[in-house]
Write a protein that holds these residues in place. Structure first.
Motif, PDB file in Angstrom:
ATOM      1  N   LEU A 136     -67.093  -8.918  34.904  1.00 10.14           N
ATOM      2  CA  LEU A 136     -66.785  -7.645  35.557  1.00 10.14           C
ATOM      3  C   LEU A 136     -67.940  -7.288  36.474  1.00 10.14           C
ATOM      4  N   ARG A 137     -67.675  -7.284  37.779  1.00  6.55           N
ATOM      5  CA  ARG A 137     -68.701  -6.915  38.745  1.00  6.55           C
ATOM      6  C   ARG A 137     -68.572  -5.433  39.060  1.00  6.55           C
ATOM      7  N   ASP A 138     -69.566  -4.661  38.647  1.00  3.24           N
ATOM      8  CA  ASP A 138     -69.664  -3.256  39.030  1.00  3.24           C
ATOM      9  C   ASP A 138     -71.129  -2.856  38.958  1.00  3.24           C
ATOM     10  N   ALA A 139     -71.405  -1.580  38.933  1.00  6.59           N
ATOM     11  CA  ALA A 139     -72.798  -1.135  38.917  1.00  6.59           C
ATOM     12  C   ALA A 139     -73.526  -1.647  37.677  1.00  6.59           C
ATOM     13  N   ARG A 140     -72.789  -1.894  36.617  1.00  8.71           N
ATOM     14  CA  ARG A 140     -73.351  -2.434  35.376  1.00  8.71           C
ATOM     15  C   ARG A 140     -72.562  -3.707  35.039  1.00  8.71           C
ATOM     16  N   PRO A 141     -72.934  -4.839  35.608  1.00  6.95           N
ATOM     17  CA  PRO A 141     -72.148  -6.061  35.420  1.00  6.95           C
ATOM     18  C   PRO A 141     -72.058  -6.472  33.957  1.00  6.95           C
ATOM     19  N   ARG A 142     -70.873  -6.943  33.574  1.00  7.37           N
ATOM     20  CA  ARG A 142     -70.625  -7.292  32.170  1.00  7.37           C
ATOM     21  C   ARG A 142     -69.903  -8.621  32.056  1.00  7.37           C
ATOM     22  N   ILE A 143     -70.158  -9.285  30.949  1.00  4.91           N
ATOM     23  CA  ILE A 143     -69.428 -10.493  30.571  1.00  4.91           C
ATOM     24  C   ILE A 143     -68.731 -10.221  29.248  1.00  4.91           C
ATOM     25  N   PHE A 144     -67.441 -10.486  29.197  1.00  2.00           N
ATOM     26  CA  PHE A 144     -66.660 -10.320  27.975  1.00  2.00           C
ATOM     27  C   PHE A 144     -66.248 -11.698  27.458  1.00  2.00           C
ATOM     28  N   LEU A 145     -66.416 -11.906  26.156  1.00  2.00           N
ATOM     29  CA  LEU A 145     -66.069 -13.161  25.506  1.00  2.00           C
ATOM     30  C   LEU A 145     -65.326 -12.881  24.215  1.00  2.00           C
ATOM     31  N   PRO A 146     -64.458 -13.794  23.757  1.00  3.64           N
ATOM     32  CA  PRO A 146     -63.889 -13.648  22.414  1.00  3.64           C
ATOM     33  C   PRO A 146     -64.985 -13.854  21.374  1.00  3.64           C
ATOM     34  N   HIS A 147     -64.823 -13.284  20.178  1.00  7.25           N
ATOM     35  CA  HIS A 147     -65.884 -13.439  19.187  1.00  7.25           C
ATOM     36  C   HIS A 147     -65.870 -14.842  18.568  1.00  7.25           C
ATOM     37  N   ASN A 148     -66.893 -15.121  17.759  1.00 13.26           N
ATOM     38  CA  ASN A 148     -67.105 -16.461  17.207  1.00 13.26           C
ATOM     39  C   ASN A 148     -65.972 -16.949  16.325  1.00 13.26           C
ATOM     40  N   GLY A 149     -65.181 -16.031  15.794  1.00 16.34           N
ATOM     41  CA  GLY A 149     -64.055 -16.447  14.971  1.00 16.34           C
ATOM     42  C   GLY A 149     -62.932 -17.075  15.766  1.00 16.34           C
ATOM     43  N   HIS A 150     -62.945 -16.861  17.089  1.00 14.72           N
ATOM     44  CA  HIS A 150     -61.871 -17.367  17.940  1.00 14.72           C
ATOM     45  C   HIS A 150     -62.212 -18.672  18.648  1.00 14.72           C
ATOM     46  N   ARG A 151     -63.493 -18.986  18.825  1.00 15.70           N
ATOM     47  CA  ARG A 151     -63.891 -20.174  19.583  1.00 15.70           C
ATOM     48  C   ARG A 151     -65.085 -20.871  18.932  1.00 15.70           C
ATOM     49  N   PRO A 152     -65.183 -22.177  19.113  1.00 14.64           N
ATOM     50  CA  PRO A 152     -66.389 -22.885  18.686  1.00 14.64           C
ATOM     51  C   PRO A 152     -67.606 -22.387  19.464  1.00 14.64           C
ATOM     52  N   ARG A 153     -68.762 -22.503  18.852  1.00 15.55           N
ATOM     53  CA  ARG A 153     -70.010 -22.008  19.442  1.00 15.55           C
ATOM     54  C   ARG A 153     -70.256 -22.570  20.846  1.00 15.55           C
ATOM     55  N   GLY A 154     -70.120 -23.883  20.989  1.00 16.22           N
ATOM     56  CA  GLY A 154     -70.396 -24.505  22.274  1.00 16.22           C
ATOM     57  C   GLY A 154     -69.457 -24.046  23.375  1.00 16.22           C
ATOM     58  N   SER A 192     -86.465 -19.494  16.640  1.00 17.19           N
ATOM     59  CA  SER A 192     -85.903 -18.263  16.110  1.00 17.19           C
ATOM     60  C   SER A 192     -84.462 -18.517  15.690  1.00 17.19           C
ATOM     61  N   LEU A 193     -84.218 -18.571  14.374  1.00 14.86           N
ATOM     62  CA  LEU A 193     -82.864 -18.735  13.843  1.00 14.86           C
ATOM     63  C   LEU A 193     -82.200 -17.365  13.824  1.00 14.86           C
ATOM     64  N   ARG A 194     -81.086 -17.221  14.542  1.00 16.50           N
ATOM     65  CA  ARG A 194     -80.424 -15.928  14.689  1.00 16.50           C
ATOM     66  C   ARG A 194     -79.032 -16.010  14.088  1.00 16.50           C
ATOM     67  N   VAL A 195     -78.748 -15.087  13.196  1.00 16.10           N
ATOM     68  CA  VAL A 195     -77.497 -15.128  12.435  1.00 16.10           C
ATOM     69  C   VAL A 195     -76.652 -13.903  12.738  1.00 16.10           C
ATOM     70  N   MET A 196     -75.382 -14.145  13.104  1.00 20.60           N
ATOM     71  CA  MET A 196     -74.416 -13.060  13.282  1.00 20.60           C
ATOM     72  C   MET A 196     -73.188 -13.365  12.440  1.00 20.60           C
ATOM     73  N   ASP A 197     -72.275 -12.405  12.342  1.00 20.25           N
ATOM     74  CA  ASP A 197     -71.005 -12.622  11.663  1.00 20.25           C
ATOM     75  C   ASP A 197     -69.999 -13.232  12.625  1.00 20.25           C
ATOM     76  N   LYS A 198     -69.089 -14.042  12.093  1.00 15.51           N
ATOM     77  CA  LYS A 198     -68.098 -14.690  12.945  1.00 15.51           C
ATOM     78  C   LYS A 198     -67.221 -13.678  13.674  1.00 15.51           C
ATOM     79  N   ASP A 199     -66.919 -12.571  13.020  1.00  6.48           N
ATOM     80  CA  ASP A 199     -66.007 -11.592  13.624  1.00  6.48           C
ATOM     81  C   ASP A 199     -66.758 -10.420  14.246  1.00  6.48           C
ATOM     82  N   TYR A 200     -68.040 -10.626  14.585  1.00  8.53           N
ATOM     83  CA  TYR A 200     -68.821  -9.548  15.183  1.00  8.53           C
ATOM     84  C   TYR A 200     -68.218  -9.136  16.518  1.00  8.53           C
TER      85      TYR A 200
END
Length: 292
Positions: free
Chosen positions: A56-74, A269-277
């Motif tokens: 999304l290109r606007d004054a505050r550009p954003r990237i939206f992605l599905p969460h980790n439960g929907h796609r492999p990490r790579g 730095s090992l960083r851990v989140m929840d799959k459905d975050y």
């Protein structure tokens, strides 16, 4: 020079110029979400299985992605780099739908081709691939499926994505070699290292790892060098990993950030989140408040 070649060359230059502007060498692995956030883009994960990625290109550009439960990490990281490409190349707002079959053909616009090229060469420049193989003393002449799996994890891309870049993108391996490697499924490769990972996911952070971060989700397994020096509560030891001598298997049990000293000079730095975050990427690793 054709119009498509001009688009490709522009994307290549943009990828290398971004690395240069961030003082990242051409050999260094990088994490697409970290880079996007560092550049001031708001990277958000959503419960949206039909979405591959959106810029999304606007004054505050954003990237939206599905969460980790929907796609492999790579795949998520490549999608993030693709959307970052739209930003760096001056493209307008763009949304990509999810294609369930990797072989499904979708007509691509010049902007989409450019964003794919940008992502491929930002994450997987030839020198970074060569260096990652050579540090592990792995042969590029006849790589195994496990070799490519280990390198793809450090470079933050999917197994098949790396092979495609090595063959079609960079001509580092032959078509026949790539075809043979693609017959191996990531689930089976993970299971050959640690059988229980077939049900979830596995990250192999070996003693040759030089990326500054390693992102995993709670419930995954991570393989670490036996001499690892770590303090924290994010992972618990499970067993010795017989498939990879000199390593142990850990279960990822808690959100948060845990430093791992893989050598005398390297801290990851090992960083851990929840799959459905769901939410912004920088907040995804905040540990849960203690229970009263």
């Amino acid at each position: 020079m054709s119009a498509n070649q001009k688009v490709t060359n522009q994307a290549l230059r943009a990828a290398f110029e971004l690395r240069r502007s961030l003082s990242l060498t051409i050999f260094a692995p990088l994490h697409a979400m970290e880079i996007a956030s560092q550049l001031g883009l708001d990277v958000r994960m959503e419960d949206c299985p039909s979405l591959e990625g959106m810029y999304l290109r606007d004054a505050r550009p954003r990237i939206f992605l599905p969460h980790n439960g929907h796609r492999p990490r790579g795949r998520l990281l490549f999608s993030c780099a693709h959307e970052l490409g739209h930003h760096q190349l001056g493209h307008g707002t763009s949304a990509d739908k999810y294609l369930a079959d990797d072989n499904e053909v979708s007509a691509k616009t010049p902007d989409e081709i450019a964003a794919d090229t940008f992502a491929s060469h930002l994450l997987m420049p030839r020198q970074a691939i060569v260096k990652s193989f050579s540090r592990r003393r792995l042969s590029l002449d006849n790589p195994s499926a496990l070799d490519c799996f280990l390198v793809s994890q450090e470079l933050g891309v999917g197994y098949t994505t790396l092979i495609t870049q090595m063959s079609a993108g960079l001509k580092m391996v032959s078509y026949s070699t790539a075809t043979k490697l693609k017959k191996a499924k990531p689930n089976d490769i993970r299971a050959s290292v640690w059988a229980d990972s077939r049900k979830t996911d596995l990250m192999v952070l070996d003693r040759h790892w030089i990326a500054p971060t390693c992102n995993v989700t709670r419930g995954d397994f991570v393989v670490l060098p036996s001499e690892i020096n770590h303090t924290g509560t994010c992972v618990n030891p499970v067993a010795t990993c017989t498939a990879l001598p000199g390593t142990d298997v850990y279960e990822v049990v808690a959100k948060g950030v845990q430093p791992l000293n893989t050598s005398a000079t390297t801290t990851v730095s090992l960083r851990v989140m929840d799959k459905d975050y769901i939410g912004t990427y920088p907040n995804s690793f905040l540990p849960e408040p203690p229970h009263e």
